[in-house]
Motif scaffolding. Structure first.
Motif, PDB file in Angstrom:
ATOM      1  N   PRO A   1      -5.772   9.079   0.930  1.00 45.11           N
ATOM      2  CA  PRO A   1      -4.852   9.817   1.622  1.00 45.11           C
ATOM      3  C   PRO A   1      -5.345  11.121   2.025  1.00 45.11           C
ATOM      4  O   PRO A   1      -6.510  11.355   0.287  1.00 45.11           O
ATOM      5  CB  PRO A   1      -3.513  10.124   0.540  1.00 45.11           C
ATOM      6  CG  PRO A   1      -3.168   8.798  -0.250  1.00 45.11           C
ATOM      7  CD  PRO A   1      -4.653   8.204  -0.276  1.00 45.11           C
TER       8      PRO A   1
ATOM      9  N   ASP B   1       1.987   2.286  14.372  1.00 38.96           N
ATOM     10  CA  ASP B   1       3.114   3.241  14.226  1.00 38.96           C
ATOM     11  C   ASP B   1       3.094   3.345  16.068  1.00 38.96           C
ATOM     12  O   ASP B   1       3.979   4.181  16.352  1.00 38.96           O
ATOM     13  CB  ASP B   1       2.214   3.851  13.496  1.00 38.96           C
ATOM     14  CG  ASP B   1       2.358   3.493  11.554  1.00 38.96           C
ATOM     15  OD1 ASP B   1       3.167   3.362  11.073  1.00 38.96           O
ATOM     16  OD2 ASP B   1       0.920   3.127  11.666  1.00 38.96           O
TER      17      ASP B   1
ATOM     18  N   GLU C   1      -1.185  12.121   4.817  1.00 38.11           N
ATOM     19  CA  GLU C   1      -0.467  11.232   3.477  1.00 38.11           C
ATOM     20  C   GLU C   1      -0.829   9.644   3.418  1.00 38.11           C
ATOM     21  O   GLU C   1      -0.497   9.450   2.126  1.00 38.11           O
ATOM     22  CB  GLU C   1       0.715  11.708   3.203  1.00 38.11           C
ATOM     23  CG  GLU C   1       0.181  13.523   3.484  1.00 38.11           C
ATOM     24  CD  GLU C   1       2.089  13.448   2.588  1.00 38.11           C
ATOM     25  OE1 GLU C   1       3.018  13.254   2.712  1.00 38.11           O
ATOM     26  OE2 GLU C   1       2.064  14.806   1.964  1.00 38.11           O
ATOM     27  N   GLU C   2      -0.130   9.314   4.443  1.00 37.21           N
ATOM     28  CA  GLU C   2      -0.389   7.850   5.143  1.00 37.21           C
ATOM     29  C   GLU C   2      -1.404   7.334   5.848  1.00 37.21           C
ATOM     30  O   GLU C   2      -1.017   7.944   6.945  1.00 37.21           O
ATOM     31  CB  GLU C   2       1.364   7.125   4.345  1.00 37.21           C
ATOM     32  CG  GLU C   2       2.396   7.598   3.962  1.00 37.21           C
ATOM     33  CD  GLU C   2       3.501   7.169   4.340  1.00 37.21           C
ATOM     34  OE1 GLU C   2       3.942   6.575   5.155  1.00 37.21           O
ATOM     35  OE2 GLU C   2       4.747   7.571   3.266  1.00 37.21           O
ATOM     36  N   PRO C   3      -1.488   6.099   6.539  1.00 36.25           N
ATOM     37  CA  PRO C   3      -1.815   4.953   6.919  1.00 36.25           C
ATOM     38  C   PRO C   3      -0.794   5.203   8.533  1.00 36.25           C
ATOM     39  O   PRO C   3      -0.165   5.153   8.253  1.00 36.25           O
ATOM     40  CB  PRO C   3      -2.094   3.203   6.521  1.00 36.25           C
ATOM     41  CG  PRO C   3      -0.943   4.081   5.930  1.00 36.25           C
ATOM     42  CD  PRO C   3      -1.011   5.141   4.925  1.00 36.25           C
ATOM     43  N   TYR C   4      -1.733   5.548   9.506  1.00 41.13           N
ATOM     44  CA  TYR C   4      -1.351   5.571  10.641  1.00 41.13           C
ATOM     45  C   TYR C   4      -2.436   5.111  11.798  1.00 41.13           C
ATOM     46  O   TYR C   4      -3.827   5.404  12.468  1.00 41.13           O
ATOM     47  CB  TYR C   4      -1.098   6.924  11.730  1.00 41.13           C
ATOM     48  CG  TYR C   4      -0.376   7.203  12.508  1.00 41.13           C
ATOM     49  CD1 TYR C   4       1.076   7.268  12.448  1.00 41.13           C
ATOM     50  CD2 TYR C   4      -0.895   7.345  14.168  1.00 41.13           C
ATOM     51  CE1 TYR C   4       2.078   7.539  13.675  1.00 41.13           C
ATOM     52  CE2 TYR C   4       0.107   7.699  15.020  1.00 41.13           C
ATOM     53  CZ  TYR C   4       1.050   7.774  15.051  1.00 41.13           C
ATOM     54  OH  TYR C   4       1.394   7.665  16.224  1.00 41.13           O
TER      55      TYR C   4
ATOM     56  N   ARG D   1      -4.986  -0.910   6.239  1.00 39.60           N
ATOM     57  CA  ARG D   1      -4.328   0.450   5.728  1.00 39.60           C
ATOM     58  C   ARG D   1      -4.522  -0.410   4.134  1.00 39.60           C
ATOM     59  O   ARG D   1      -4.328   0.589   2.982  1.00 39.60           O
ATOM     60  CB  ARG D   1      -3.149  -0.562   6.061  1.00 39.60           C
ATOM     61  CG  ARG D   1      -1.757  -0.751   7.358  1.00 39.60           C
ATOM     62  CD  ARG D   1      -0.978  -0.741   7.317  1.00 39.60           C
ATOM     63  NE  ARG D   1      -0.689  -1.106   8.587  1.00 39.60           N
ATOM     64  CZ  ARG D   1      -0.010  -2.041   9.621  1.00 39.60           C
ATOM     65  NH1 ARG D   1      -0.926  -2.626   9.508  1.00 39.60           N
ATOM     66  NH2 ARG D   1      -0.265  -1.657  10.280  1.00 39.60           N
TER      67      ARG D   1
END
Length: 338
Positions: free
Chosen positions: A215, A309, A220-223, A210
């Motif tokens: 991006p 997630d 666009e966001e960490p997963y 993280r």
């Protein structure tokens, strides 16, 4: 935001276990049966892992088995957890997964690891450079990604993956330490951590992923997905009994004992030494074992600690019907309204 069962996906990892008294053909039938059940129970994806020269794992030809499972199911994502990229030519993997994605559009995941998934002697049989320590993984990864997306190449792309070029299946990086966590973050790729055999490194790797995340076109966001051993049954006592199969498997790996997946036993203390018991309990420290209420509580704690997630469940259980039931209990916990 604290992750809850309602906003977290759940998935399955399968090593296509070959059990004592069974055959590889049996394990493939069980793999298809499990995949069909977890698809019905709302699991997001079904991954198979590359290992070699291990008599209790039937998923060595991972790409072939992924195609078999994808053909036997209809909606669940099917992929590799993972393909050990340094064992292969990136072009061959691009062609294999290009073929899979063409046959089963928008259902294939390409998860990549940098470990050999086997012993040193088998590494040589795979034609892997025995001097490689995985440090060439970023270069291999870049080459592989270029076959799918020629815009990543520094010059004209004279060698093409056909099929493969132009396809946009998700590429995941897998890891049990910080190396792939940081690389996945820097490249903006989804990351999967192997907490099922490397629990001590879980939180540091998740934090590093993280913190490193940039991006990208992919994300666009960490997963972050985290894989855990989950052995669930109708009671805590039954689950502990079933879990002795997994414990024997890890013990046999430590001892370099070649055996198929063994049936459960009443007493592990008659099998392992105190030192082995301590070492394996640490290695299996994130394992979740118990009846429905205990598994539910432990899964929530695991989520709170990792902020994952997605949770991927691995269940090395000898009896196929008990294995199915374990995954069904997880489904009931993760999605009680299914």
């Amino acid at each position: 935001m604290t992750n809850t069962f309602e906003n977290v996906r759940y998935s399955a990892l399968d090593l296509s276990p070959i059990v004592e008294g069974g055959t590889a053909a049996d394990s493939y039938q069980n793999t298809v049966d499990l995949a069909r059940h977890v698809e019905k129970w709302g699991f997001e994806r079904y991954w198979l892992a590359e290992h070699h020269n291990m008599p209790f794992i039937g998923s060595s030809a991972t790409s072939v088995l992924i195609g078999h499972v994808a053909g036997a199911t209809s909606t669940i994502r099917v992929g590799s957890g993972g393909i050990m990229l340094p064992n292969h030519s990136p072009l061959v993997i691009a062609e294999q997964f290009g073929t899979l994605e063409t046959l089963y559009p928008d259902r294939i995941d390409l998860g990549l690891g940098r470990a050999p998934g086997t012993d040193q002697l088998t590494m040589q049989a795979l034609r892997r450079n025995s001097k490689s320590d995985g440090s060439d993984f970023p270069q291999l990864l870049h080459e592989l990604r270029q076959y799918f997306d020629p815009s990543l190449a520094s010059g004209p792309q004279r060698i093409r993956a056909v099929p493969g070029q132009g396809l946009t299946m998700p590429i995941w990086l897998l890891g049990s330490s910080g190396f792939s966590a940081q690389l996945a973050g820097q490249l903006g790729l989804p990351f999967a951590f192997a907490s099922h055999f490397s629990p001590d490194n879980t939180i540091p790797a998740m934090n590093l992923y993280r913190e490193s995340f940039q991006p990208s076109q992919e994300l666009e966001e960490p997963y972050a997905l985290v894989c855990a051993n989950v052995i669930a049954a109708d009671s805590d006592e039954e689950a502990q009994y079933l879990s002795t199969t997994m414990k024997q498997q890890f013990l046999n790996l430590v001892r370099s004992t070649e055996m198929k997946l063994q049936p459960p036993v009443e007493d592990m203390d008659s099998i392992w030494t105190e030192h082995e018991k301590y070492s394996l309990q640490r290695q299996l420290g994130s394992s979740i074992i118990g009846g429905p209420e205990k598994v539910k509580a432990d899964l929530q704690t695991f989520l709170n600690d990792t902020q994952a997630d997605e949770i991927m469940v691995n269940a090395q259980i000898y009896d196929h019907s008990a294995r199915l039931h374990s995954y069904e209990i997880v489904a009931d916990i993760m999605n009680p309204s299914r």
